[in-house]
Design an enzyme around this catalytic site. Sequence first.
Site, short mmCIF file in Angstrom:
data_model
loop_
_atom_site.label_atom_id
_atom_site.label_comp_id
_atom_site.label_asym_id
_atom_site.label_seq_id
_atom_site.Cartn_x
_atom_site.Cartn_y
_atom_site.Cartn_z
N SER A 211 0.85 -1.19 0.00
CA SER A 211 0.00 0.00 0.00
C SER A 211 0.88 1.24 0.00
CB SER A 211 -0.90 0.01 1.22
OG SER A 211 -0.15 0.35 2.36
N LYS A 212 0.25 2.36 -0.01
CA LYS A 212 0.93 3.65 -0.02
C LYS A 212 1.98 3.76 1.10
CE LYS A 212 1.04 7.52 -2.22
NZ LYS A 212 1.67 7.33 -3.50
#
Length: 437
Positions: A211-212
Site C-alpha cells: 500500500s501507499k
Amino acid sequence: MEGPVRVRFAPSPTGALHIGGAHTALFNWLWARHTGGQFILRIEDTDLQRSTKEFEETILAGMNWLGLDWDEGPDIGGPCLFYRQSERQDLYREHANRLLETGMAYREGEAVIFRVPQGVEISFDDVVYGRVNVMSETLKDIVLMKSDGMPTYNYAVVVDDATMGINMVIRGEDHISNTPKQLLLYDALGFGRPNFGHLPMILGTDKKKLSKRHGATSVYEYRDMGYLPDAVFNFLALLGWCPRDGREVFSREEAAKLFEIQRVTKRAAVFDIDKLNFINQEHVKALPKMERLEMTLPFWKDISMPVDCHSPAYLADALELMEGRGQTLKRMAEFSDYFLSFDVVKNRYDGSALDEAKKPVLRRFYKELLEIDPWKAEAMEALARNWGETEGIALKEIAMPLRYMLTGGKVSPGIFHVAELLGREELKCRLAHYGMA
Ligand code: GLU
C-alpha cells in the site's frame, strides 16, 4: 473454450496505474504474447462518480510506458466495437431481461437481482490456486443492475468477458471470492466458462499487503525516480513467477518467450525495492551508450546541471564510467554531477581536510601528473604507484585527496579514469582552486 488465447486487463479509471494493476496487466500481456493470442484492454467505468477520462488516459499511458501493447481497446477499437463498460449498457439490459424472463432474476424496485440457486456446488480449477469449491448456500442473491440502471461489477464482467470471447481470466487473487458468483451467472446465461488464473498478492517487506505506506504505488512515480521501463517490467514479472532457468534479468521479449502461466506461484510475492534497484542497475548497464545518455539528460536538467555546455560524447562517457552506480537514473545523475559542474564540487568540499604536512609532496606529484603523456588513466596510475614507492606514500594517500578535489566526495569511479575524462585543463583548474596546482 478453444481458439487462440484471449485475455484482458480491465482497469477501473478511478486512479493512476498502480503496481498491482500493472502487475495484472503485465501477466495478461505475457500470456497473450507467449501464446500468440490477443490482449484486450477494457475500461470498467461503471462507477460514474469516480471514473474520469484523465485516469483512463494515465492508465493507457502507463501501460505504454511499460511496453504493454494491446490488440483491442477503447483507443484503437476492435471487433467488439465498444471497450468501455459505459458504452455497453444495452448488452447488460438485454441479458438481465433474459434472466428476468426465465425467472432466474427478479426485480426489487428498479434493481435486477439474480436468485442464487440452493444446493449447487460451484467449483473451478484455477490455473494458479488449484481447485476451488464453494456451496451456493454460502452466497447471497446477486445484484445485477442497480436501481440507478448501472450494472454491478460481478454482472458486467461476466457479460463482457463472455461477449468479448475472453477465454482466460488473469487477475488479482482478491477476485477469487467473486469467481463462484460469476460462474453462476455464466451458467445461468448459457455462456461457456473461461479459464481462471489468479495472481498472488503483492506484499511489502513487512509482509503486509502493498500500500501507499510502503512508498510509491503508481507506475509513474517509479519513472520519475529514474527506473527504466524495462527494469520495472522485469521486476514486476518476477513477482510470482520466474523463468525455469532461474535467471533474474531479462528483456520483455525473453519474458514473453519463457513465460508459463502454470509456473505462477500462489505464494504472496514481496515487493523488494533492493531487488528492483539491482535489476534497474543491470538494465542501465546494458543500455546502448547514447540511449542511456538520452534517458539521463532530464534528470541532470532537473538538478540544474549545464548539460548544454558539454558534448554528448563526453556526457555519455561519464555515464559509462558510472557503471550504473546509484542504481536509478536520478541518483546516477546526482552522483555524476561533478562531470558537469565544478561548482557542485566546491560546495561540497572546501579543501580544509587537506593535510598541510602532505601538501608539498602532493603538489609535486600533481605537477608531474598534469604533464603526463599520453593523457591516460593507466599511465596516471602507474605514475602514482611509482611515486608512492619512491616517496614512501600509499596510493590511497595520493588518490583520496585527488578524489575530493575532483568530485567533492569520497566515492567515485576510478579517480584516474575520472581525471582522464575531465581532461588536463579541467584537472589543472580544479587543483588550482584548492591551491594544489
Ligand atoms: N475492474 C476490476 C478491477 O479493477 C476488474 C477485475 C477483473 O479483472 O475481473 O478490479
